[in-house]
Design a protein around this motif. Structure first.
Motif, PDB file in Angstrom:
ATOM      1  N   LEU A  69       0.540  -1.190  -0.160  1.00  0.00           N
ATOM      2  CA  LEU A  69       0.060   0.168   0.536  1.00  0.00           C
ATOM      3  C   LEU A  69       0.715   1.303  -0.062  1.00  0.00           C
ATOM      4  N   ALA A  70       1.729   1.349   0.540  1.00  0.00           N
ATOM      5  CA  ALA A  70       2.939   2.440   0.882  1.00  0.00           C
ATOM      6  C   ALA A  70       3.681   2.395  -0.782  1.00  0.00           C
TER       7      ALA A  70
ATOM      8  N   GLY B  88       1.590   4.664  -5.390  1.00  0.00           N
ATOM      9  CA  GLY B  88       0.811   6.531  -4.683  1.00  0.00           C
ATOM     10  C   GLY B  88       1.455   6.621  -4.112  1.00  0.00           C
ATOM     11  N   GLY B  89       1.734   5.885  -2.783  1.00  0.00           N
ATOM     12  CA  GLY B  89       2.384   6.038  -1.491  1.00  0.00           C
ATOM     13  C   GLY B  89       3.747   7.585  -1.607  1.00  0.00           C
ATOM     14  N   SER B  90       3.552   7.745  -0.635  1.00  0.00           N
ATOM     15  CA  SER B  90       4.392   8.930  -0.715  1.00  0.00           C
ATOM     16  C   SER B  90       4.652   9.425   1.213  1.00  0.00           C
ATOM     17  N   VAL B  91       5.899  10.314   1.315  1.00  0.00           N
ATOM     18  CA  VAL B  91       6.215  10.465   3.104  1.00  0.00           C
ATOM     19  C   VAL B  91       5.542  12.088   2.748  1.00  0.00           C
TER      20      VAL B  91
ATOM     21  N   LEU C 139      -0.413   6.921   2.518  1.00  0.00           N
ATOM     22  CA  LEU C 139      -0.928   4.741   1.316  1.00  0.00           C
ATOM     23  C   LEU C 139      -1.143   6.019  -0.029  1.00  0.00           C
ATOM     24  N   GLY C 140      -0.941   4.673  -1.576  1.00  0.00           N
ATOM     25  CA  GLY C 140      -0.851   5.084  -1.895  1.00  0.00           C
ATOM     26  C   GLY C 140      -2.793   4.371  -2.525  1.00  0.00           C
ATOM     27  N   SER C 141      -3.537   3.812  -1.907  1.00  0.00           N
ATOM     28  CA  SER C 141      -5.281   3.374  -1.476  1.00  0.00           C
ATOM     29  C   SER C 141      -5.366   2.748  -0.142  1.00  0.00           C
ATOM     30  N   PRO C 142      -5.828   3.601   0.746  1.00  0.00           N
ATOM     31  CA  PRO C 142      -6.469   3.624   2.111  1.00  0.00           C
ATOM     32  C   PRO C 142      -6.834   1.907   1.797  1.00  0.00           C
TER      33      PRO C 142
ATOM     34  N   ARG D 172      14.015   0.086   3.535  1.00  0.00           N
ATOM     35  CA  ARG D 172      12.719  -0.090   2.468  1.00  0.00           C
ATOM     36  C   ARG D 172      11.630  -0.592   3.485  1.00  0.00           C
ATOM     37  N   LEU D 173      10.407   0.248   3.220  1.00  0.00           N
ATOM     38  CA  LEU D 173       9.540  -0.222   4.052  1.00  0.00           C
ATOM     39  C   LEU D 173       8.118  -0.455   3.180  1.00  0.00           C
ATOM     40  N   ARG D 174       7.785  -1.992   3.380  1.00  0.00           N
ATOM     41  CA  ARG D 174       6.757  -2.523   3.419  1.00  0.00           C
ATOM     42  C   ARG D 174       5.595  -2.547   3.263  1.00  0.00           C
ATOM     43  N   VAL D 175       4.335  -1.769   3.129  1.00  0.00           N
ATOM     44  CA  VAL D 175       3.001  -2.140   3.803  1.00  0.00           C
ATOM     45  C   VAL D 175       2.072  -3.414   3.724  1.00  0.00           C
ATOM     46  N   HIS D 176       2.474  -4.454   3.542  1.00  0.00           N
ATOM     47  CA  HIS D 176       1.063  -5.474   3.034  1.00  0.00           C
ATOM     48  C   HIS D 176      -0.336  -5.284   3.264  1.00  0.00           C
TER      49      HIS D 176
END
Length: 521
Positions: free
Chosen positions: A13-14, A19-22, A78-81, A167-171
């Motif tokens: 999601l990130a 579309g994820g962005s800090v 997140l790129g999408s909620p 790296r950060l992966r938000v599954h």
């Protein structure tokens, strides 16, 4: 740390490409936090230095010297909620400068808040993963417990006390706002709306999840591609749509596949809402037996974007694409709209998964009693509108009279337009809903004569003088003359009886607004 879960059909999601962005960070002295979201695996460049120090592929903060030591943080939109199931905190190449521990929180922020707004103390952050030690130079997979799996739009990563993350992966699973799909044609297969490529016969050269990825493929490697088939048969992939929908157009994109596109493709549809992703991943398309033709076997060209309008739109929850005999596809788009059942199912999944504070805001847009909103929020999940409506009504009649009066104050007078929202709608979608609902419900007053409007002004004042609260009536489906007659008729009620009549009207209004929220109709 818990054993790594199955991440096969979970979306990052990130991811920057998603579309994820800090959007906010307290320190990135040595390396920018945005690098955490890049799709490529982290690399190291020994001996390469910048004016800040050793070049680092990831986010790295300065060394903390405060006593006791504090912490550093970064907030990611997140790129999408969606609902986060696990997070990978990858410290690869951070051998002597990784954090000792991390923790993760999530928040649901409507609209498009600024960096300053997301960092405000007023934001409600829900714990996802408590403070957990992490290993240096390793991919640390942290599982989010079931009780913390709410729909969020932003994630906050806190590192203790300082250091770097490569790296950060938000599954997770995308859960879109169902209102995004109202009154428009959408790509029901799109990952950003919750579509998932749940199974494929082969993905030797290109991952199946590329089929429904956001944006166009930039190169062949960003599509789905199978190995060369040497026997009978053909390759295939199965997509679970965002929700049950009516597909009216298919887009089959073979761009970048010049010498390895399929000779032909075919599309099949199935309506199998009870078929789980695990069954499809294990058994392939054999897990669904009711496949119906969506697009007959059709020749396709290399390096071409093909658009196919479907003469007979088909309702489906799953679509299978056959690549005959093998080869690669850059993207598959399936344009359509949710069915009534699909809209309700998506909306209930969305509502049941909202964090408590977010669910409360949505409910307050339907009824202005805070106690009622809290009570209904606490009773989730409902699963179906048929379960939500009676529960909402039961909680309404359980309230004291003071809560009823609180709810009445959220309404404009009949015939009056609501005032503008006190804050920009980027910070709360509910402010828009509370304006739109009375306009929609009081549409009959838009065409009323000046005489009727004057009578309402006078009648509203008399009513409030007699009873001490505004005249409340379910305006939807009623004409101006009918509502004026009801106002005059109810003036004869004694105050106690009229309070219950008004409470009954509020219950009807609430039910209509909840139904509109869930069905879109």
């Amino acid at each position: 740390m818990t054993d790594a879960p199955d991440l096969t059909n979970l979306v990052d999601l990130a991811a920057a490409r998603f579309g994820g962005s800090v959007v906010a960070v307290n320190d990135e002295f040595f390396a920018l936090a945005e690098r955490m979201l890049l799709p490529e695996a982290p690399v190291t460049r020994p001996g390469v230095f910048t004016e800040r120090g050793q070049w680092t592929d990831g986010w790295e903060t300065r060394r903390r010297r405060d006593v006791p030591p504090g912490s550093d943080w970064a907030i990611i939109r997140l790129g999408s909620p969606g609902i986060v199931h696990a997070v990978t905190v990858d410290t690869t190449h951070f051998t002597g400068n990784a954090p000792e521990a991390v923790e993760l929180h999530g928040a649901t922020l409507a609209g498009y808040p600024s960096a300053e707004e997301v960092a405000e103390d007023s934001v409600t952050w829900v714990p996802l993963v408590g403070r957990t030690p992490v290993a240096a130079d390793a991919a640390n997979v942290l599982v989010v417990p079931e009780e913390a799996r709410f729909r969020i739009s932003h994630l906050r990563l806190t590192i203790h006390p300082d250091g770097g993350v490569a790296r950060l992966r938000v599954h997770g699973v995308v859960v879109p706002d169902p209102r995004l799909l109202d009154r428009v044609t959408s790509d029901l297969a799109a990952a950003y709306l919750g579509g998932v490529v749940v199974a494929a016969s082969d993905m030797h050269y290109g991952d199946r999840h590329n089929l429904n990825a956001s944006g166009d493929a930039r190169v062949m490697g960003e599509g789905w591609e199978t190995r060369r088939r040497r026997g009978e048969g053909h390759d295939w992939a199965v997509i679970r749509l965002a929700t049950e929908g009516t597909v009216v157009r298919a887009e089959v994109d073979t761009r970048h596949f010049r010498g390895n596109a399929p000779r032909a493709v075919a599309l099949w549809a199935a309506n199998a809402p009870e078929t789980g992703d695990d069954a499809l991943a294990a058994d392939g398309f054999a897990a669904i037996t009711g496949w119906r033709p969506l697009l007959p076997r059709t020749r396709v060209q290399p390096n071409t974007r093909h658009l196919f309008d479907l003469e007979v739109p088909v309702e489906a929850t799953h679509v299978r694409v056959d690549a005959v005999p093998d080869g690669g596809l850059a993207r598959l788009r399936l344009l359509g709209a949710p069915t009534a059942a699909g809209r309700e199912a998506l909306a209930m999944r969305w509502f049941d998964s909202l964090a408590p504070a977010a669910a409360r805001e949505e409910l307050l847009a339907c009824c202005g009693s805070e106690d009622w909103a809290d009570a209904v929020t606490a009773r989730r999940p409902f699963g179906r509108l048929a379960a939500l409506l009676p529960a909402a009504e039961q909680e309404w009649w359980n309230l004291p009279e003071s809560a009823w009066l609180e709810a009445f104050t959220a309404h404009p007078r009949i015939g009056e337009r609501p005032g503008p929202a006190p804050t920009p709608p980027t910070s709360s979608r509910a402010t828009v809903v509370t304006i739109d609902a009375p306009r929609r419900e009081q549409a009959a007053l838009e065409q009323a004569s000046e005489e009727i409007r004057a009578a309402f002004t006078e009648g509203n004042a008399s009513y409030e003088d007699r009873f001490g609260f505004i005249f409340l009536v379910r305006a939807a489906g009623r004409g101006a003359e009918e509502m004026l007659a009801l106002l005059r008729e109810r003036m004869a009620n004694d105050p106690a009886a009229e309070l219950r009549v008004a409470a009954g009207q509020q219950a009807e209004i609430t039910a209509l607004r909840l139904s509109h929220l869930i069905t879109g109709g």
